[in-house]
Design a protein around this motif. Sequence first.
Motif, PDB file in Angstrom:
ATOM      1  N   PRO A  57      43.761  47.935  39.366  1.00 41.73           N
ATOM      2  CA  PRO A  57      42.890  47.537  38.239  1.00 41.73           C
ATOM      3  C   PRO A  57      41.429  47.453  38.683  1.00 41.73           C
ATOM      4  N   PRO A  58      40.492  47.643  37.772  1.00 40.19           N
ATOM      5  CA  PRO A  58      39.072  47.572  38.148  1.00 40.19           C
ATOM      6  C   PRO A  58      38.708  46.175  38.604  1.00 40.19           C
ATOM      7  N   PRO A  59      37.776  46.053  39.520  1.00 47.06           N
ATOM      8  CA  PRO A  59      37.382  44.727  40.022  1.00 47.06           C
ATOM      9  C   PRO A  59      36.773  43.884  38.907  1.00 47.06           C
ATOM     10  N   SER A  60      37.028  42.584  38.954  1.00 44.71           N
ATOM     11  CA  SER A  60      36.532  41.668  37.913  1.00 44.71           C
ATOM     12  C   SER A  60      35.091  41.267  38.211  1.00 44.71           C
ATOM     13  N   THR A  61      34.363  40.966  37.131  1.00 45.43           N
ATOM     14  CA  THR A  61      32.970  40.516  37.244  1.00 45.43           C
ATOM     15  C   THR A  61      32.775  39.289  36.354  1.00 45.43           C
ATOM     16  N   ARG A  62      31.786  38.485  36.691  1.00 46.09           N
ATOM     17  CA  ARG A  62      31.452  37.313  35.895  1.00 46.09           C
ATOM     18  C   ARG A  62      30.619  37.723  34.665  1.00 46.09           C
ATOM     19  N   GLU A  63      30.365  36.781  33.792  1.00 44.62           N
ATOM     20  CA  GLU A  63      29.547  37.069  32.607  1.00 44.62           C
ATOM     21  C   GLU A  63      28.108  37.346  33.032  1.00 44.62           C
ATOM     22  N   ARG A  64      27.557  38.355  32.433  1.00 44.20           N
ATOM     23  CA  ARG A  64      26.219  38.792  32.839  1.00 44.20           C
ATOM     24  C   ARG A  64      25.175  37.785  32.349  1.00 44.20           C
ATOM     25  N   SER A 123      31.295  48.608  43.218  1.00 47.85           N
ATOM     26  CA  SER A 123      32.252  47.557  43.534  1.00 47.85           C
ATOM     27  C   SER A 123      33.647  48.165  43.757  1.00 47.85           C
ATOM     28  N   HIS A 142      32.357  44.103  47.294  1.00 49.77           N
ATOM     29  CA  HIS A 142      32.565  43.434  46.002  1.00 49.77           C
ATOM     30  C   HIS A 142      31.173  43.143  45.404  1.00 49.77           C
ATOM     31  N   ASP A 144      28.868  41.973  42.160  1.00 48.04           N
ATOM     32  CA  ASP A 144      28.973  41.171  40.936  1.00 48.04           C
ATOM     33  C   ASP A 144      27.572  40.728  40.510  1.00 48.04           C
TER      34      ASP A 144
END
Length: 549
Positions: A57-64, A123, A142, A144
């Motif tokens: 799965p694609p790496p997760s990111t926080r809210e921009r 990422s 990673h 982000d």
Amino acid sequence: VPGFDPSLSMMTGITPINPMIPGMGLVPPPPPTDVSVVKEIIHCKSCTLFPPNPNLPPPSTRERPPGCKTVFVGGLPENATEEIIQEVFEQCGDITAIRKSKKNFCHIRFAEEFMVDKAIYLSGYRMRLGSSTDKKDSGRLHVDFAQARDDFYEWECKQRMLAREERHRRKMEEDRLRPPSPPAIMHYSEHEAALLAEKLKDDSKFSEAITVLLTWIERGEVNRRSANQFYSMVQSANSHVRRLMNEKAAHEQEMEQAKESFKNALTGILTQFEQIVAVFNASTRQKAWDHFSKAQRKNIDIWRKHSEELRNAHSEQLMGIRREEEMEMSDDDSGDNPSKKLRVDDSALAAQAYALKEENDSLRWQLDAYRNEVELLKQEKGQLFRTEESLTKDQQLQFLQQTMQGMQQQLLSIQEELNNKKSELEQAKEEQTHTQAMLKVLQEQEINVLTVALVNQDREKNSEKRSPGLKSEKEALLIGIISTFLHVHPFGANIEYLWSYMQQLDSRISANEIEMLLMRLPRMFKQEFTGVGATLEKRWKFCAFEGIK
């Protein structure tokens, strides 16, 4: 303002954008969402970037965060330097600062926001320095979004600037759409009043001048000394009524001419339509119809129906115009009916009597004003010596006396004319009542026998001759008290004074009842008017003994 969202708050995040520009570097543009992502190996001078497993799965990111220009990069190799990090990430855009930590991560700040999206693309890549297989020379990246004060401050400044531009644009738009302010009205003075009087006589400046005159009157500039000047200006304004009526009549005449020309043109068009329909009807006859093909016959039939519809519509419109003219003519003829004519004459006489009464009142008020001015001039004449001013005031006094005499004569003539009109109105009413009574008698003669009709007439005459009697013992008691009260007041008393006395005896009685009772007995009580102008008063007197004498 382009790029500004007025519904966007200062502390909320902005809408996600995709400013990824396919560029000159090694980072490819982001693929469409409906296509599977296929990342390729990226070769640099000091390192190599290997793509992640496409099945993961694609790496997760926080809210921009709003205005984000800084990214967090973790999973760096232990031997990675700032030069290597800059070599890898400068392909995404211009780097303004790199803050590297000892724990294999760093923060990178770019010049523009869209460069952050290109950095996020890296990422999940595995970074290897050179061709070494040592663990310290490799690591999985990673990337982000990072929250930085400088980014948020710049974003707030930009939003404030856009908000200022938007407010300025709206203000300019409101100023452009706002109606212009009305011109300022000058203050009243004798010089300005003289100029305004000249403007009122000019047709081209009348609308502007009448506005100024209305403002002055509403401000309360009219007083005893300026009343004559304002009266002359009002009289000048009244002189434009005839001009306006003439303009209206001219426009009505133009409208009638336009209607007549339209009617003539419509008649000509209808004639041509009749000719076209006649051509189509002639074409559908057997002699010519057999020589046309099937398609030609179909077209001719369609054209004929369309022309007939248009002809019928125009003929209905022309008939409607003629019906309106006939209705106007019938209205003019119905005005000659004698009963309606009698009603119109009565209403006209009543209107003339009311107009003469109003003119009489206005002349009486002007006469009072002139009398007050004469008294003021007399007082000033007694106080000052006989100088040039006194001579001019004597001349003014003589002029005012002459005008007052002329006004008195005019007032007398108007009163005589008013009395004549009243007598004519009474005669007309008597004639009308007489004709109505005769009409009733004729109707009764058609239904009943002649002898019964004569008996009814005698009864009606006897009932008319009888005086209205008293309805109750209370009215007789009131008449006795009122007669005693008015007998001890030989000069009469007004209805309010009489009502206040009767209130002490009976609190439920009203002034209207007392006045109606007095009006029913004209041989015992009569009403007189005393005083002049503002002191005019109605008084009731006891006159029963005069009838006995």
